[in-house]
Design an enzyme around this catalytic site. Structure first.
Site, PDB file in Angstrom:
ATOM      1  N   ASP A 158       0.870  -1.173   0.000  1.00 63.86           N
ATOM      2  CA  ASP A 158       0.000   0.000   0.000  1.00 63.86           C
ATOM      3  C   ASP A 158       0.909   1.226   0.000  1.00 63.86           C
ATOM      4  O   ASP A 158       1.502   1.573   1.018  1.00 63.86           O
ATOM      5  CB  ASP A 158      -0.891  -0.047   1.250  1.00 63.86           C
ATOM      6  CG  ASP A 158      -1.661   1.247   1.463  1.00 63.86           C
ATOM      7  OD1 ASP A 158      -1.621   2.128   0.586  1.00 63.86           O
ATOM      8  OD2 ASP A 158      -2.317   1.365   2.520  1.00 63.86           O
ATOM      9  N   GLN A 212       0.886   6.380   1.081  1.00 56.29           N
ATOM     10  CA  GLN A 212       1.632   7.438   1.777  1.00 56.29           C
ATOM     11  C   GLN A 212       3.063   7.592   1.285  1.00 56.29           C
ATOM     12  O   GLN A 212       3.840   8.333   1.907  1.00 56.29           O
ATOM     13  CB  GLN A 212       1.625   7.168   3.289  1.00 56.29           C
ATOM     14  CG  GLN A 212       0.267   7.357   3.937  1.00 56.29           C
ATOM     15  CD  GLN A 212      -0.263   8.801   3.840  1.00 56.29           C
ATOM     16  OE1 GLN A 212       0.479   9.735   3.553  1.00 56.29           O
ATOM     17  NE2 GLN A 212      -1.557   8.966   4.065  1.00 56.29           N
TER      18      GLN A 212
HETATM   19  C1  LIG Z   1      -1.768   4.211   4.315  1.00 56.83           C
HETATM   20  C2  LIG Z   1      -3.045   4.508   3.570  1.00 56.83           C
HETATM   21  N1  LIG Z   1      -3.614   3.533   2.841  1.00 56.83           N
HETATM   22  C3  LIG Z   1      -4.729   3.727   2.156  1.00 56.83           C
HETATM   23  C4  LIG Z   1      -5.367   4.944   2.178  1.00 56.83           C
HETATM   24  C5  LIG Z   1      -6.621   5.115   1.405  1.00 56.83           C
HETATM   25  O1  LIG Z   1      -6.467   6.061   0.387  1.00 56.83           O
HETATM   26  P1  LIG Z   1      -7.762   6.565  -0.378  1.00 56.83           P
HETATM   27  O2  LIG Z   1      -8.581   7.309   0.617  1.00 56.83           O
HETATM   28  O3  LIG Z   1      -7.252   7.415  -1.462  1.00 56.83           O
HETATM   29  O4  LIG Z   1      -8.453   5.349  -0.848  1.00 56.83           O
HETATM   30  C6  LIG Z   1      -4.839   5.984   2.931  1.00 56.83           C
HETATM   31  C7  LIG Z   1      -5.515   7.305   3.005  1.00 56.83           C
HETATM   32  O5  LIG Z   1      -5.292   8.094   3.861  1.00 56.83           O
HETATM   33  C8  LIG Z   1      -3.637   5.763   3.642  1.00 56.83           C
HETATM   34  O6  LIG Z   1      -3.084   6.723   4.361  1.00 56.83           O
END
Ligand SMILES: Cc1ncc(COP(=O)(O)O)c(C=O)c1O
Length: 382
Positions: free
Chosen positions: A173, A176
């Site tokens: 993921d 960030q």
């Molecule tokens: C570590 C992490 N993963 C996933 C997400 C999800 O991103 P999105 O809201 O663009 O789907 C975020 C959003 O803050 C995040 O900080």
């Protein structure tokens, strides 16, 4: 106004991003991949160019294995739900965002087995602990590249090695980190890379993606949604070709145009230059906030192990009160609370109150950082 909430979404967007979105609507307004006329072809070219820019940034082998989604959450759900089956074992960390944790907790009800590996109180994770948790039935390790609460960077490449040694896949993921840290799918061994467009990639909300590495067999990965793709229209079943298999329905053309321009902006600045700028600012902010009596800062002490996120609490203060005063009295925009990551706050000991989070961006200046330090000091003096 001083915007220090780039981890939620970046702002302001580079002018190139806004221009690319307007240009798409004004001059390339056809439906990409559908009709054969010039506006459709033009739109298809914008979408393909964006795939190529994204592939360059992440060193992905094939632009056609980039699946555009709504955001990182959608991309993570596609990777998890598309590949995991009852009986599969999955390993994740104890600091995940709910974008990873919630779908995994839901899949647990459908028969996957989940191991959550605890992190240290600064959010760091020992790759040896992950390696020891991986079993022959482990299908995937799903892990964030960096915490959205403390900015702690996790050793994704080492974790990927451990996963591959046991025949498991690595889902990373990069919500960030994409745009501020090097994210190289091949050298880091990332099999599924989830990213979001609206944070450090400088794009608009409503667009992100999942990139499939070579280990991913698309015949084994189910789509989340089935429908029209503009291809293989003679069949009533979903086509197998990538990306069409996973991109049913009309794409977010203006969003993808903006994402492509944002990624080009990042490539032009250079990830290394963005990182160097943010490290300098983060060091000043850390030192400044640390010197204020009563403050606790979370995350690693070594600046190399963290992104430009700084989370803190102040003795005797509600985080919401600090956030409100920063906004009302100083025009400084932060984010307070749990940041959609309760597991991370349990790890660092700030659950359920949460923290005040400053997240510096590529356009943040040193003057803004100094003003933020003074503002926190003034608020706590009152
Ligand atoms: C570590 C992490 N993963 C996933 C997400 C999800 O991103 P999105 O809201 O663009 O789907 C975020 C959003 O803050 C995040 O900080």
């Amino acid at each position: 106004m001083i915007y220090l909430d780039h981890a939620a979404t970046s702002w302001p967007k580079p002018p190139e991003v806004i221009e690319a979105m307007m240009d798409f609507l004004e001059r390339a307004g056809g439906n990409p991949g559908r009709s054969g006329h010039r506006l459709s072809i033009k739109a298809g070219r914008v979408v393909y160019n964006a795939r190529e820019s994204v592939a360059t940034l992440f060193n992905a082998t094939d632009p056609l294995r980039i699946i555009f989604t709504l955001n990182a959450t959608h991309a993570i759900n596609l990777g998890l739900r598309g590949l995991l089956r009852p009986g599969d074992h999955v390993v994740t960390s104890g600091i995940e965002h709910n974008a990873v944790m919630r779908p995994l907790r839901d899949l647990e009800k459908n028969g996957i087995l989940l191991s959550v590996i605890p992190c240290a109180c600064d959010g760091s994770l020992d790759p040896g602990d992950v390696a020891r948790a991986i079993q022959p039935s482990t299908r995937m390790v799903a892990i964030t590249h960096a915490s959205n609460v403390m900015g702690t960077i996790l050793p994704v490449a080492e974790i990927a090695d451990a996963a591959h040694a046991q025949g498991a896949l690595l889902l990373g993921d990069a919500a960030q980190t994409a745009g501020i840290l090097p994210v190289d799918m091949q050298s880091m061994g990332i099999d599924l890379l989830a990213f979001t467009g609206h944070k450090w990639l400088q794009g608009p909300p409503g667009v992100g993606g999942l990139i499939l590495g070579e280990r991913i067999c698309t015949q084994e990965m189910a789509p989340l949604v089935r429908g029209g793709t503009g291809s293989r229209s003679e069949f009533e079943v979903q086509p197998e070709e990538c990306p069409d298999k996973y991109e049913s329905g009309t794409l977010n053309g203006p969003g993808i145009a903006g994402l492509g321009a944002g990624v080009e902006w990042v490539l032009k600045q250079g990830v290394a230059a963005i990182r160097a700028h943010e490290i300098e600012l983060t060091r000043t902010l850390l030192e400044g906030i640390q010197s204020i009596p009563g403050i606790t800062i979370y995350g690693p002490e070594n600046i190399e192990n963290r992104t430009s996120i700084i989370s803190f609490t102040a003795k005797g203060w509600r985080t919401s009160e600090i956030g409100l005063r920063l906004d009302d009295d100083h025009g400084i925009l932060s984010r307070v609370g749990l940041h959609c990551a309760p597991a991370a706050h349990r790890t660092i000991g700030s659950f359920p109150e949460g923290t005040v989070r400053f997240a510096l961006g590529a356009t943040t200046t040193m003057e803004e950082v100094r003003t933020a330090i003074d503002a926190v000091a003034q608020i706590l003096e009152q």
